[in-house]
Scaffold this motif. Structure first.
Motif, mmCIF file in Angstrom:
data_model
loop_
_atom_site.group_PDB
_atom_site.id
_atom_site.type_symbol
_atom_site.label_atom_id
_atom_site.label_comp_id
_atom_site.label_asym_id
_atom_site.label_seq_id
_atom_site.Cartn_x
_atom_site.Cartn_y
_atom_site.Cartn_z
ATOM 1 N N GLY A 327 0.379 -1.344 0.226
ATOM 2 C CA GLY A 327 0.458 -0.030 0.266
ATOM 3 C C GLY A 327 1.000 1.506 0.608
ATOM 4 O O GLY A 327 2.307 0.793 -0.683
ATOM 5 N N ILE A 328 0.528 2.365 0.867
ATOM 6 C CA ILE A 328 1.491 3.967 1.080
ATOM 7 C C ILE A 328 0.562 4.112 1.958
ATOM 8 O O ILE A 328 0.230 3.977 2.950
ATOM 9 N N VAL A 357 10.853 -0.471 1.114
ATOM 10 C CA VAL A 357 9.927 1.092 0.340
ATOM 11 C C VAL A 357 10.488 1.867 -0.601
ATOM 12 O O VAL A 357 11.430 1.608 -0.954
ATOM 13 N N SER A 358 9.320 1.812 -1.566
ATOM 14 C CA SER A 358 9.752 2.896 -3.144
ATOM 15 C C SER A 358 9.389 3.962 -2.844
ATOM 16 O O SER A 358 8.607 4.375 -2.481
ATOM 17 N N TRP A 359 9.845 4.930 -4.300
ATOM 18 C CA TRP A 359 9.231 6.193 -4.680
ATOM 19 C C TRP A 359 8.111 6.337 -5.120
ATOM 20 O O TRP A 359 7.823 4.855 -5.517
ATOM 21 N N LEU A 360 7.109 6.953 -5.206
ATOM 22 C CA LEU A 360 5.983 7.488 -5.999
ATOM 23 C C LEU A 360 6.754 7.900 -7.096
ATOM 24 O O LEU A 360 7.594 8.198 -7.415
ATOM 25 N N ASN A 361 6.065 8.642 -8.337
ATOM 26 C CA ASN A 361 6.214 9.174 -9.132
ATOM 27 C C ASN A 361 4.691 9.933 -9.929
ATOM 28 O O ASN A 361 3.476 9.287 -10.069
ATOM 29 N N ARG A 410 6.000 4.267 -1.886
ATOM 30 C CA ARG A 410 4.749 3.004 -1.672
ATOM 31 C C ARG A 410 5.763 1.986 -0.813
ATOM 32 O O ARG A 410 6.949 1.332 -0.753
ATOM 33 N N THR A 411 5.152 1.250 -0.266
ATOM 34 C CA THR A 411 5.347 -0.192 0.598
ATOM 35 C C THR A 411 5.195 -1.374 -0.402
ATOM 36 O O THR A 411 4.554 -2.125 -1.016
#
Length: 448
Positions: A327-328, A357-361, A410-411
């Motif tokens: 999720g976020i 964990v990762s970045w959004l765009n 983002r998880t």
């Protein structure tokens, strides 16, 4: 060939200038001289600082750190210890190593005037000969046109949210350029011989008018303009300090002015330069000033000023944040102004935790205070994909005031309930880890 307004006593004359020797509001023999090699060796030599009265160049408080470059625009990357110089005679953007003095040619083929860095590996260069704003990849040396038909594009400033502001000297106006689409529109007109531009991070631009001898304030939302100070002679470059002071170079009088933006008063800080153009303030409160006639860049330490972005803050994590796998998450910190002056704009660096964990765009950061929310676009660091750099985040905090900073990430679906990923927030020397608890979907995604 292009005609360009020039100063000649109280008269306006026209000068036909070749592309290589196009020299702004007026030209000198030194501008037209061939560009020599930059002197190698240690660039920064410190001397005893003179804290009162005018500083004369050259002196212990004003030393040459770059020579042999027809310098117009300057931009500083203090983390990498690099100075970027627009050379309008050689049509080149140079990279100067401040520790060794060595130079590297980044890109050619542009009448490099104003230079601004986005903090993520690109420089934006105003080019009046081609009427364009260039984006230059500082690692590969490639360039691309961001926007065209900008008239006599001379100065450039970035707002940290995907927009550039470009002065059009011939068209007497200030353009707003969307850095993603290249779309442009005039923010304000009637600015005279608009040269340099600087932003205060609170919705205002400051534009120098070399023919009107003045500094304008422009509201970026309404386009309304007001005169802040007059009698500045051939005002070219402008930088905004962190103390509501503007610093303006006078190319005709070979000096550097300090202007109180609230009162409009001015005082002379530095003399003895020859045709000073653009300038930048470092985090120690010292100046780098491009001097086109002498083909040098000065480092001025004889006056210590409050640098832009020098904010004294503390950061503390906002607890009890939760997220579900896949999720976020919304990690957050509380930022408090612990200094004695208003905290305006600053840069925020976000760093992802070790896993999951990762970045959004696009990646964005939000400032929430008194029920209002402001967002700023962040750029992923090309050298470290786990870092996002958020330039020019507007805190707008008076001393002892606080606000919430948060971002969204983002998880990974591989995370398990009970794990606590995190994002680190950093402003200058202050940092805090904002973690969040992973829960199963049945527990919901409540923000504590």
């Amino acid at each position: 060939m292009r005609n360009h307004k020039m100063r000649a006593g109280a008269m306006v004359v026209a000068l036909a200038v070749s592309p290589l020797l196009y020299a702004g509001s007026f030209a000198t023999a030194a501008n037209a001289a061939p560009v020599a090699a930059v002197q190698e060796g240690p660039a920064v030599q410190e001397g005893p600082a003179v804290q009162q009265g005018e500083v004369d160049c050259p002196s212990a408080g004003c030393r040459q750190v770059v020579t042999g470059v027809s310098a117009w625009g300057v931009a500083l990357d203090e983390t990498a210890r690099k100075l970027y110089v627009g050379d309008e005679a050689a049509d080149t953007l140079w990279e100067i190593d401040l520790d060794t003095g060595r130079k590297h040619e980044v890109a050619k083929g542009m009448d490099a005037r104003g230079v601004a860095l986005d903090g993520a590996g690109s420089a934006y260069v105003a080019d009046p000969h081609h009427d364009v704003l260039w984006r230059v990849d500082l690692n590969r040396g490639t360039k691309e046109r961001v926007a065209e038909h900008l008239g006599d594009a001379t100065g450039v400033a970035l707002d940290g949210s995907g927009k550039a502001y470009v002065t059009d000297t011939w068209g007497d106006q200030l353009w707003e350029v969307d850095l993603t689409t290249g779309r442009k529109h005039p923010v304000a007109t009637g600015l005279g011989d608009a040269q340099g531009v600087a932003l205060d991070g609170e919705g205002r631009a400051y534009v120098t008018d070399s023919w009107g001898d003045k500094l304008w304030e422009v509201n970026l939302t309404t386009g309304r303009k007001a005169t802040i100070a007059t009698g500045l002679a051939d005002a070219i470059g402008v930088a905004i300090g962190g103390d509501r002071q503007a610093y303006v170079t006078d190319s005709w009088g070979n000096r550097l002015w300090r202007i109180d933006l609230d009162r409009g008063t001015k005082e002379n800080l530095v003399t003895g330069m020859s045709d000073p153009r653009d300038l930048v303030i470092d985090q120690d409160g010292h100046f780098y000033v491009a001097d086109s006639a002498r083909d040098v860049v000065w480092r001025i330490t004889g006056h210590t000023v409050t640098p832009p972005g020098r904010t004294q803050v503390s950061l503390s994590p906002v607890p009890f944040r939760k997220a579900v796998p896949g999720g976020i998450a919304t990690p957050a910190v509380t930022v408090t102004n612990t200094g004695h002056v208003r905290a305006g704009t600053t840069d925020v660096v976000l760093t992802l935790g070790p896993k999951g964990v990762s970045w959004l765009n696009p990646q964005e950061i939000y400032v929430t205070q008194d029920g209002t929310e402001r967002k700023t676009r962040c750029t992923i660091d090309p050298g470290d994909s786990r870092q996002a750099i958020c330039k020019g985040v507007n805190l707008s905090l008076n001393p002892q005031q606080s606000a919430e900073l948060h971002t969204e990430v983002r998880t990974s679906s591989t995370l398990r309930p009970g794990e606590m990923p995190r994002v680190n927030f950093r402003i200058g020397e202050a940092s805090a880890d904002a973690d969040f608890l992973m829960v199963d979907r049945g527990s919901g995604h409540a923000q504590g």
